[in-house]
Design an enzyme around this catalytic site. Structure first.
Site, PDB file in Angstrom:
ATOM      1  N   ASN A  72       0.118  -1.107   5.466  1.00 25.72           N
ATOM      2  CA  ASN A  72       1.012  -0.400   6.381  1.00 25.72           C
ATOM      3  C   ASN A  72       0.354  -0.516   7.743  1.00 25.72           C
ATOM      4  OD1 ASN A  72       3.211   1.569   4.981  1.00 25.72           O
ATOM      5  ND2 ASN A  72       1.431   1.358   3.637  1.00 25.72           N
TER       6      ASN A  72
ATOM      7  N   LYS B 158      -9.329   2.459  -2.031  1.00 22.85           N
ATOM      8  CA  LYS B 158      -9.597   1.898  -0.698  1.00 22.85           C
ATOM      9  C   LYS B 158     -10.923   2.378  -0.120  1.00 22.85           C
ATOM     10  CE  LYS B 158      -7.125   1.485   3.748  1.00 22.85           C
ATOM     11  NZ  LYS B 158      -5.821   1.849   4.381  1.00 22.85           N
TER      12      LYS B 158
ATOM     13  N   GLU C  97      -5.926   8.742   7.810  1.00 31.14           N
ATOM     14  CA  GLU C  97      -6.478   8.389   6.489  1.00 31.14           C
ATOM     15  C   GLU C  97      -7.827   9.049   6.264  1.00 31.14           C
ATOM     16  OE1 GLU C  97      -5.841   4.637   4.602  1.00 31.14           O
ATOM     17  OE2 GLU C  97      -4.694   3.945   6.328  1.00 31.14           O
TER      18      GLU C  97
ATOM     19  N   GLU D 292       0.852  -1.200   0.000  1.00 31.57           N
ATOM     20  CA  GLU D 292       0.000   0.000   0.000  1.00 31.57           C
ATOM     21  C   GLU D 292       0.890   1.253   0.000  1.00 31.57           C
ATOM     22  OE1 GLU D 292      -1.653   0.726   3.903  1.00 31.57           O
ATOM     23  OE2 GLU D 292      -3.361   1.852   3.094  1.00 31.57           O
TER      24      GLU D 292
ATOM     25  N   ASN E 183      -6.756   6.585  -1.663  1.00 36.93           N
ATOM     26  CA  ASN E 183      -5.711   5.591  -1.404  1.00 36.93           C
ATOM     27  C   ASN E 183      -5.959   4.467  -2.418  1.00 36.93           C
ATOM     28  OD1 ASN E 183      -3.957   3.683  -0.388  1.00 36.93           O
ATOM     29  ND2 ASN E 183      -4.488   4.055   1.753  1.00 36.93           N
TER      30      ASN E 183
ATOM     31  N   CYS F 146      -5.096  -2.799   2.636  1.00 34.89           N
ATOM     32  CA  CYS F 146      -4.820  -2.766   4.078  1.00 34.89           C
ATOM     33  C   CYS F 146      -6.043  -3.000   4.961  1.00 34.89           C
ATOM     34  CB  CYS F 146      -4.102  -1.476   4.456  1.00 34.89           C
ATOM     35  SG  CYS F 146      -3.415  -1.594   6.126  1.00 34.89           S
TER      36      CYS F 146
HETATM   37  N1  CDT Z   1      -3.102   1.471   6.415  1.00 34.27           N
HETATM   38  C1  CDT Z   1      -4.027   0.885   7.179  1.00 34.27           C
HETATM   39  O1  CDT Z   1      -5.168   0.709   6.762  1.00 34.27           O
HETATM   40  N2  CDT Z   1      -3.673   0.578   8.420  1.00 34.27           N
HETATM   41  C2  CDT Z   1      -4.579   0.062   9.399  1.00 34.27           C
HETATM   42  C3  CDT Z   1      -4.104   0.532  10.716  1.00 34.27           C
HETATM   43  C4  CDT Z   1      -4.550  -0.197  11.874  1.00 34.27           C
HETATM   44  S1  CDT Z   1      -6.091   0.163  12.455  1.00 34.27           S
HETATM   45  C5  CDT Z   1      -6.281  -1.145  13.622  1.00 34.27           C
HETATM   46  C6  CDT Z   1      -4.720  -1.448   9.328  1.00 34.27           C
HETATM   47  O2  CDT Z   1      -5.846  -1.928   9.263  1.00 34.27           O
HETATM   48  O3  CDT Z   1      -3.724  -2.173   9.355  1.00 34.27           O
END
Ligand code: CDT
Length: 310
Positions: free
Chosen positions: A197, A127, A146, A47, A110, A172
């Site tokens: 990420n 996304k 985000e 991502e 995204n 993600c």
């Molecule tokens: N980039 C991304 O979507 N990260 C989120 C952060 C954690 S929220 C629990 C993820 O789902 O991994």
């Protein structure tokens, strides 16, 4: 005749704030060449793979925010990746921050693209499940903005016929939601590719920190099995701009089993020979959707957003 797609999952280590796109693309080209030497048909990158993951810090200046976004794909900086793919004859999946001009206004998403072996973009996904918060939370060790920097994706979850397979994308946080997988499962998806990420620390719920890698695999294995599809999840890992992120890049079979997994938090390629027909026995039995699903009983799933207690 089985349909084997050899898939490379190209984990990236951290990209620091001062690392250029040219440098990030050079790292991806090295992994792409490695993937080709292992016979890969497709290589999957993380991502927002061109810069540090900027939703982890607060910005107010519009020009500074825009500097993390791509206004064209390919661009001058990313063209070498597309050219190398065409030269090698390998497809790829790339996540990036997209600045679009649509409906008469500037919009930020995204985004991820699927590129075929000739270097042509054949699919785009934006996304849908944006995590975090839109406001500044200086009390947290880092931000998860985000909801400030991106709009919710507006393209749904299409599945594309490419490379003799049915291929879909998510990004993600989407992987934590069963709706993402099912939307593609209902299009007979055979391979879902995604980048992530994921910080090791979760500021609003630090008690979850010890479970980051477990939850990462749990959701992707469940999504793979319940939809009888391959799932390829690719991390940007390691300590990036002060935020430590999980690795755990893995390739999961429609059986729900992990068949390949990264062991570092740096640039690392893992490879699996993925039989696109492996899910068929599940789709014909336990998960024969046409025979066993009961959509008339699922109304609440689309009618209601938040849980309401009885
Ligand atoms: N980039 C991304 O979507 N990260 C989120 C952060 C954690 S929220 C629990 C993820 O789902 O991994």
């Amino acid at each position: 005749m089985s349909r084997i797609l050899t898939v490379g999952a190209a984990q990236l280590g951290p990209i620091q704030r001062d690392e250029s796109r040219v440098s990030a693309v050079a790292r991806m080209i090295a992994l792409m060449r490695q993937a080709k030497s292992h016979g890969c048909d497709l290589v999957v990158f993380p991502e927002a793979a061109l810069t540090a993951f900027f939703p982890h810090w607060w910005m107010e200046d519009e020009d500074e925010i825009d500097s993390y976004f791509e206004t064209a794909m390919p661009s001058n900086e990313t063209a070498p990746l597309f050219e190398e793919a065409a030269k090698l004859g390998i497809g790829f999946h790339l996540g990036y921050a997209e600045l679009a001009h649509e409906d008469g206004r500037k919009r930020r998403f995204n985004t991820a693209v699927l590129v075929d072996k000739s270097g042509k973009i054949i699919g785009k996904y934006r996304k849908i499940h944006l995590p975090g918060h839109p406001d500044h939370k200086p009390e947290n060790a880092f931000q998860n903005l985000e909801k400030r920097y991106f709009e919710t994706g507006n393209l749904g979850w299409p599945v594309w016929r490419a490379m003799d397979a049915n291929i879909g994308m998510m990004i993600c946080n989407d992987r934590r939601w069963p709706e993402s997988y099912r939307s593609m499962g209902l299009q007979d998806v055979e391979l879902i590719v995604l980048g992530y990420n994921t910080p090791k620390h979760n500021p609003p719920a630090p008690q979850h920190d010890r479970l980051g890698n477990f939850h990462n695999q749990l959701v992707m294995q469940a999504g793979a099995y319940q939809n009888a599809t391959w799932v390829v999840g690719v991390a940007k890992a390691g300590l990036e701009a002060g935020v430590d992120q999980i690795g755990g890049t893995c390739i999961i079979a429609p059986t729900g089993e992990v068949v390949a997994q990264a062991v570092t938090e740096g640039d690392e390629l893992i490879v699996a020979l993925c039989d696109m027909d492996l899910g068929k026995s599940y789709k014909n039995s336990t998960f024969n959707f046409a025979r066993h699903r009961e959509p008339q009983a699922y109304g609440l799933i689309v009618e209601r957003k938040g849980a309401v207690a009885p």
